[in-house]
Each structure stands twice: as structure tokens, then as C-alpha cells.
Design a protein around this motif. Sequence first.
Motif, PDB file in Angstrom:
ATOM      1  N   ALA A  55       2.748  -2.239   1.499  1.00 22.00           N
ATOM      2  CA  ALA A  55       2.273  -2.438   0.126  1.00 22.00           C
ATOM      3  C   ALA A  55       2.084  -3.907  -0.206  1.00 22.00           C
ATOM      4  N   THR A  58       2.554  -1.930  -5.821  1.00 18.38           N
ATOM      5  CA  THR A  58       2.926  -0.514  -5.814  1.00 18.38           C
ATOM      6  C   THR A  58       2.757   0.104  -7.201  1.00 18.38           C
ATOM      7  N   PRO A  67       8.356   4.051  -4.683  1.00 17.21           N
ATOM      8  CA  PRO A  67       7.222   3.129  -4.645  1.00 17.21           C
ATOM      9  C   PRO A  67       6.068   3.751  -3.860  1.00 17.21           C
ATOM     10  N   CYS A  68       4.906   3.809  -4.467  1.00 18.22           N
ATOM     11  CA  CYS A  68       3.739   4.448  -3.871  1.00 18.22           C
ATOM     12  C   CYS A  68       2.539   3.517  -3.952  1.00 18.22           C
ATOM     13  N   VAL A  69       1.503   3.872  -3.199  1.00 23.42           N
ATOM     14  CA  VAL A  69       0.228   3.168  -3.317  1.00 23.42           C
ATOM     15  C   VAL A  69      -0.841   4.088  -3.901  1.00 23.42           C
ATOM     16  N   VAL A 134       5.091   4.123   0.177  1.00 21.76           N
ATOM     17  CA  VAL A 134       5.237   2.955   1.041  1.00 21.76           C
ATOM     18  C   VAL A 134       6.101   3.345   2.243  1.00 21.76           C
TER      19      VAL A 134
END
Length: 213
Positions: A55, A58, A67-69, A134
Motif C-alpha cells: 500500500a 489505504t 487496511p485495504c486498497v 494489504v
Amino acid sequence: MGLTMLLLGLAGAVALFGAAAWRVRRARPPQEIVESRHVVDLTEGRFRVVGRIGAMQTVSSAVDASPCVYVDVSEFRTFGGGALAQEVVREIRATPFLVDDGTGLVWVDPREAEIEAVTVREDLGLTAERRLRVGEEVEVVGAFRRLEVESEGGPYRGVSSVWSVGADAHGAPRVSYRTEPEMVLAGDELAAFFRGAGVLLVAAGSLIALLVS
């Protein structure tokens, strides 16, 4: 008699859910035959690269704040005594990210790609979310070319030359976690199944209660 009907309805709901899930898996189109390459061996053209999500920035999961994209979240409202549900809110939040296969980096913009990801549910199924986290291992298929990019933060700060993936005559690039079993983090598919089954059980019970009352 009422209890028997309720139990039959619950069992039928689970059976229907399982059958529907099986049909969805069977209906997936066969995987496109594309040459796999490590990033270090890329040239301009259409290839498949497998690596882990790194990442630069995020977005947070609506389910567990991971935590993501990429997050595609829908919220539902029940009506008809809880027997039916309707989508009332849908929101997609995404940020460009890097895929690292250990030999190099690929820059991906999920807003311009087809995303395949497991659906997880919360709040008795009233919140449904598709996401890329992530650190997850993903497959990227598309047209690769060189790109100059400058990251302002995160572990990839200062990266200046990476590969990017974009659309070609085959369509938008595709990002998927499904290419290998180890790409699925423990519990995702199972959690999605049981949360979905729970929603069906509640709906079936409410519907039967309305019919027998």
C-alpha cells in the motif's frame, strides 16, 4: 406441525444457499490462458503477474477496519417482517497500490480494473463487503507498460520506475485473489458462507412464521 414446517424451511434455506453457491462457482468462466511472468522479466504486452499487495495509501474495511486498497460495501434494509432485504447504500472506495512479486513492482489502479474478491458479511448480513487487503496475494492480468510514479508515503516512498497494468483489446485489467488456494486468507470463504446462511435462516424463519400465523 408448526415446528416441523419451521425445521423443514430452515433446512431448505441452507440447501438452497449451498446450491446457489455451487452454481455460482460452476458458472465462472474458464481462466484465460495468459503467459505468467515475474516482474523482472516483463516486456510490454499482455501477461499474468502474481504478487502481494503493497500500500501507498489505504482505505478502511467497513466490517473490521482492516487496511485495504479496495472496498466495495453495500448496506441492506429488511422489510416484510425481515423476510426480504433491499440494498439502500453502496459505496466503493479505492486507492492505487503496488503488487510486489519479489522481483519488481506493478502499479495498479483498482478504479479502472475488474476486481474479483470474496464477499464478507456483518450485522446479520445487512452489511456486505468485497475487499482487497494489504498483504493479500493477488493475480494481475492485463497489458503491462513502463510507468514513472512517485509515492509520497508508505514503504514504497520514492519509487520512480515501475510497471503499470491497463486495458487492451481484451478489456480492463483483472485483479483476482482466486488463482491459488493460498491466496484466500483463512476464514474468508467460511465466514462468508455461514454469514450468508444465517441471513437465509432468519429470512426463512420469518417467512414461515408469517405463513403459519
